[in-house]
Design a protein around this motif. Sequence first.
Motif, PDB file in Angstrom:
ATOM      1  N   UNK A  87     -37.568  11.674  13.529  1.00  0.00           N
ATOM      2  CA  UNK A  87     -36.762  12.000  14.706  1.00  0.00           C
ATOM      3  C   UNK A  87     -35.675  10.964  14.925  1.00  0.00           C
ATOM      4  N   UNK A  88     -35.979   9.682  14.816  1.00  0.00           N
ATOM      5  CA  UNK A  88     -34.981   8.633  15.025  1.00  0.00           C
ATOM      6  C   UNK A  88     -33.907   8.662  13.954  1.00  0.00           C
ATOM      7  N   UNK A  89     -34.305   8.868  12.704  1.00  0.00           N
ATOM      8  CA  UNK A  89     -33.308   8.931  11.627  1.00  0.00           C
ATOM      9  C   UNK A  89     -32.375  10.112  11.834  1.00  0.00           C
ATOM     10  N   UNK A  90     -32.930  11.233  12.243  1.00  0.00           N
ATOM     11  CA  UNK A  90     -32.098  12.405  12.495  1.00  0.00           C
ATOM     12  C   UNK A  90     -31.153  12.171  13.663  1.00  0.00           C
ATOM     13  N   UNK A  91     -31.625  11.530  14.719  1.00  0.00           N
ATOM     14  CA  UNK A  91     -30.757  11.236  15.870  1.00  0.00           C
ATOM     15  C   UNK A  91     -29.641  10.267  15.497  1.00  0.00           C
ATOM     16  N   UNK A  92     -29.976   9.252  14.712  1.00  0.00           N
ATOM     17  CA  UNK A  92     -28.941   8.313  14.263  1.00  0.00           C
ATOM     18  C   UNK A  92     -27.890   9.001  13.401  1.00  0.00           C
ATOM     19  N   UNK A  93     -28.309   9.862  12.543  1.00  0.00           N
ATOM     20  CA  UNK A  93     -27.341  10.585  11.698  1.00  0.00           C
ATOM     21  C   UNK A  93     -26.404  11.440  12.522  1.00  0.00           C
TER      22      UNK A  93
END
Length: 749
Positions: A272-278
């Motif tokens: 979830x965090x990686x997707x939000x950062x992207x």
Amino acid sequence: MEEESGEELGLDRSTPKDFHFYHMDLYDSEDRLHLFPEENTRMRKVVQAEMANESRGAGDGKAQRDLQEEVDELVHLYGLEDDHELGDEFVDENIPRTGVSEYPPYMMKRRDPAREQRDWRLSGEAAEAEDLGFGGWGSAGQCQDLREAYRYTHGRASEEYECYVIPEEEDEEEAADVFCVTCKTPIRAFQKVFDEHKEHEVIPLNEALESAKDEIHKNMYKLEKQIIEMENFANHLEEVFITVEENFGKQEQNFESHYNEILETLAQKYEEKIQALGEKKKEKLEALYGQLVSCGENLDTCKELMETIEEMCHEEKVDFIKDAVAMADRLGKFLKTKTDVEISAQPEFEDQTLDFSDVEQLMGSINTIPAPSAPVINPQVPNSATGSSIRVCWSLYSDDTVESYQLSYQPVQDSSPGKDQAEFTVTVKETYCSVTNLVPNTQYEFWVTAHNRAGPSPSSERAVYMTAPSPPIIKTEEIRSCEEAVLICWESGNLNPVDSYTVELTQAESPEASGVTESVVGIPTCESVVQLQPGRSYIIYVRALNMGGPSVRSEPATVHTIGSYFRLNKDTCHPWLTISEDGLTVVRSERRTPARELSPSDTHFTRCVAVMGNLIPVRGHHYWEVEVDEHLDYTVGVAFADVPKQEDLGANCLSWCMRHTFASSRHKYEFLHNRTTPDIRITVPPKKIGILLDYEHSKLSFFNVDLSQHLYTFSCQLHEFVHPCFSLEKPGCLKVHNGISMPKHVTFY
């Protein structure tokens, strides 16, 4: 020993130290074994020649060869060629050879008392034995003796020569006959008088043996008890071991499950965090790129306008003015356009705060055991209760971890409104509990919850259990018996109904036999007729049974199967009559009491002053006696239970009676049935009347007991059971004697 033997044999010269002589008198003269034939003179010469040979030089070899030749000739002479062992063993190869040839001796020596064999030694003194009278040789017919002698020396003696085996006589000690308690050892009786055991305590050996056996049995009982305790302890340890293993297995599964859940949660949060950062990165880059493109376009437009203005400055005035006007409009429009010179997306990263609260919650739940599921309470097992206790059992799912159980119970509520039943709780660690201090024959509802650190489980379903009943109460005054049976009556002793009753009987002649000799089960009512053996005494107990189990035994009652035993029935008694406490005497007093007005359906006698007895409803023979007064007006006999109570006895077809009236010093006897009587005169008034009721032959007989005299016999139609009846027309009393054996003179009728 050797010197004494030599002297007894009369030897002049000394014997070698390794040579032993034994008396030939050990054997009878007839049984002496002649080893070699007497006519074999050549052998005797060989022996003499060998003893005369003093040298041990070169002549040894020649003597040995001569000996071998002579042995071969002797073997051939007696047909011993088949005994392959004889030729090789006749001369012992292991014995050191001397200058004299060695032969089997003519006497036996017992080398080892433990072994019943004799070694035959070769000696150079054989020739000297001949001079002493031991060198005689047997005849050729004694070849078998030689064979048996040889076999005997090698452990193969035949049965004919077993007499040569002289067993060693052992001194047999006298067997011990008493036991020394002080020394704790068996001794002989004379040792108590003369030995060191003189001051010691002694007892007979048999008594000591029995005492030792008793002690061993006691120790064995203790060992068995200890073994049972250790086995129970081992079983408990095994259960604990299995429980610990299961609990740790559950903990491992719990840890693994929680850690896997934590890892899955962390991986999900990472994605979830990686997707939000992207997405944030893409958004910022797109904004910056759009702003960069717009800035480039504006810059190109400015450069183009600058170049156009520079070109206009080199034009002619007329052209310049024309183009300047158009350029002024264009520049005005361009300059009016607002150019965004602020960066829409800052390059700094925003503070990305990660929320691990759910992970922390999962981490904290690793050591948290979930609350158990609701237990399942088992239905009541038959015979699992007593009058004051119940054993309750339940089960639980195997995956649950439980530290304790809380069992709750209360009596089942009755139909009374507004009556609250108190609840009780018991905390245990096992999956069963014995609840005590309960009310007999009462229903209780139970429910259970499981507890651990996480909290209690939901409550189980409620189950109804029942305590065993209270013991019944035998009505001893209503017991009736005969020679073949007994009728027992009892009170339930319980407010609530029970399922059935059990009657237990033990013969009174053997009170040490505590076991029940007979049981009658499944009795639905509070009375029962039990078949018994005649001429016995029994101790009777009654138990009540329900789902919970049997009650304890009632108080005992003793019955006898000697004759018929009954009591007078107070429910049928006329008001003018009084019955004694033992129920065997009826009295009519001088003072009359007013008769009560009784309905025709009542069981009391109203017109006839009578009473009936409660005879056991068993067919067969029944005998009882009535003690009467010569001057008394009375009636005795039998009647059906539904005989009219408003009529006299014998005045109907439902009663058979003997009636006596006394008037003017005259006795009148009538045997009444349906108002008829035969013409019979009795000269001797009976003082005790015997009555025999015979169901088998449908007869009723009367006797004068004192004279053993038969008075009269009715032929009755007994389609139902009848009862004894007694009537008093005048004040007096009648005394009933029952529970007695039938006299011999009665058996003829």
